[in-house]
Design a protein around this motif. Sequence first.
Motif, PDB file in Angstrom:
ATOM      1  N   MET A   1      85.902  54.582  47.084  1.00  0.00           N
ATOM      2  CA  MET A   1      85.509  54.831  45.715  1.00  0.00           C
ATOM      3  C   MET A   1      85.020  56.268  45.633  1.00  0.00           C
ATOM      4  O   MET A   1      84.189  56.691  46.426  1.00  0.00           O
ATOM      5  N   SER A   2      85.527  56.978  44.667  1.00  0.00           N
ATOM      6  CA  SER A   2      85.134  58.378  44.514  1.00  0.00           C
ATOM      7  C   SER A   2      83.729  58.475  43.911  1.00  0.00           C
ATOM      8  O   SER A   2      83.215  57.524  43.313  1.00  0.00           O
ATOM      9  N   MET A   3      83.134  59.633  44.073  1.00  0.00           N
ATOM     10  CA  MET A   3      81.795  59.866  43.535  1.00  0.00           C
ATOM     11  C   MET A   3      81.805  59.774  42.010  1.00  0.00           C
ATOM     12  O   MET A   3      80.876  59.240  41.405  1.00  0.00           O
ATOM     13  N   THR A   4      82.875  60.238  41.373  1.00  0.00           N
ATOM     14  CA  THR A   4      82.985  60.168  39.913  1.00  0.00           C
ATOM     15  C   THR A   4      82.969  58.722  39.443  1.00  0.00           C
ATOM     16  O   THR A   4      82.254  58.380  38.496  1.00  0.00           O
ATOM     17  N   VAL A   5      83.734  57.870  40.122  1.00  0.00           N
ATOM     18  CA  VAL A   5      83.777  56.454  39.757  1.00  0.00           C
ATOM     19  C   VAL A   5      82.409  55.810  39.976  1.00  0.00           C
ATOM     20  O   VAL A   5      81.929  55.047  39.128  1.00  0.00           O
ATOM     21  N   ALA A   6      81.759  56.137  41.088  1.00  0.00           N
ATOM     22  CA  ALA A   6      80.437  55.570  41.363  1.00  0.00           C
ATOM     23  C   ALA A   6      79.429  55.972  40.290  1.00  0.00           C
ATOM     24  O   ALA A   6      78.655  55.127  39.804  1.00  0.00           O
ATOM     25  N   VAL A   7      79.447  57.228  39.892  1.00  0.00           N
ATOM     26  CA  VAL A   7      78.522  57.696  38.851  1.00  0.00           C
ATOM     27  C   VAL A   7      78.818  56.997  37.523  1.00  0.00           C
ATOM     28  O   VAL A   7      77.895  56.558  36.824  1.00  0.00           O
ATOM     29  N   LEU A   8      80.100  56.870  37.169  1.00  0.00           N
ATOM     30  CA  LEU A   8      80.455  56.178  35.924  1.00  0.00           C
ATOM     31  C   LEU A   8      80.027  54.711  35.961  1.00  0.00           C
ATOM     32  O   LEU A   8      79.542  54.180  34.959  1.00  0.00           O
ATOM     33  N   LEU A   9      80.175  54.047  37.113  1.00  0.00           N
ATOM     34  CA  LEU A   9      79.753  52.651  37.223  1.00  0.00           C
ATOM     35  C   LEU A   9      78.237  52.522  37.126  1.00  0.00           C
ATOM     36  O   LEU A   9      77.729  51.586  36.501  1.00  0.00           O
ATOM     37  N   VAL A  10      77.499  53.457  37.714  1.00  0.00           N
ATOM     38  CA  VAL A  10      76.033  53.423  37.602  1.00  0.00           C
ATOM     39  C   VAL A  10      75.613  53.653  36.153  1.00  0.00           C
ATOM     40  O   VAL A  10      74.723  52.953  35.636  1.00  0.00           O
ATOM     41  N   LEU A  11      76.241  54.606  35.480  1.00  0.00           N
ATOM     42  CA  LEU A  11      75.905  54.844  34.068  1.00  0.00           C
ATOM     43  C   LEU A  11      76.251  53.640  33.197  1.00  0.00           C
ATOM     44  O   LEU A  11      75.489  53.280  32.292  1.00  0.00           O
ATOM     45  N   ALA A  12      77.383  53.008  33.469  1.00  0.00           N
ATOM     46  CA  ALA A  12      77.742  51.797  32.718  1.00  0.00           C
ATOM     47  C   ALA A  12      76.738  50.685  33.000  1.00  0.00           C
ATOM     48  O   ALA A  12      76.323  49.960  32.092  1.00  0.00           O
ATOM     49  N   GLY A  13      76.316  50.543  34.260  1.00  0.00           N
ATOM     50  CA  GLY A  13      75.307  49.542  34.611  1.00  0.00           C
ATOM     51  C   GLY A  13      73.975  49.824  33.937  1.00  0.00           C
ATOM     52  O   GLY A  13      73.301  48.904  33.454  1.00  0.00           O
ATOM     53  N   LEU A  14      73.596  51.102  33.881  1.00  0.00           N
ATOM     54  CA  LEU A  14      72.350  51.475  33.211  1.00  0.00           C
ATOM     55  C   LEU A  14      72.418  51.155  31.730  1.00  0.00           C
ATOM     56  O   LEU A  14      71.465  50.626  31.153  1.00  0.00           O
TER      57      LEU A  14
END
Length: 170
Positions: A1-14
């Motif tokens: 998983m790329s860092m961009t995808v991880a950041v987007l998933l964390v923002l969506a989770g937030l």
Amino acid sequence: MSMTVAVLLVLAGLSESAGRVLPLVARRPKLSPQLVAGLMVTGTIVEGTVMALWPLAAWTVADLVQPVVAPHAAPLPSTTGLAWTPALVAPLLLAAVLAFPLLGPFLHILLVAGVGAGLAGPLAAASGLGWWTAAGCIAVAGVGLAATVEVVRRLIARIIAGAREPEAIV
């Protein structure tokens, strides 16, 4: 998983977490900031993890369905052939932003369905299943993950509510 995808998933989770915690804060304004922050962090982790697991769960369902739907097809590889990409997860972030109550639960559901439809193409290509079968696998995985989280959420709420009830005097 790329860092961009991880950041987007964390923002969506937030965003999903905020959509669940802020109505609680509005109903109970005397909640401590530490409790609210704890709920937000926990919710972010849970929601982000559930979103991250959606492609893996869909791949697992496709692996179970494939022998029934296409018995003569080659078995699926043991590793997942479906993963989030920034283009696939960006609409999920928009859906999470719209998850706030009263801002559009119906639109939120439509966007999540659109994200699922976007995942159906890559799942169909990677698994050899038809698009509709892949979409069904994604829907089953999404509903299963959502139901599991909801059951755990309600169970924890009952445990916490039970712990706060005063003991009966005999």
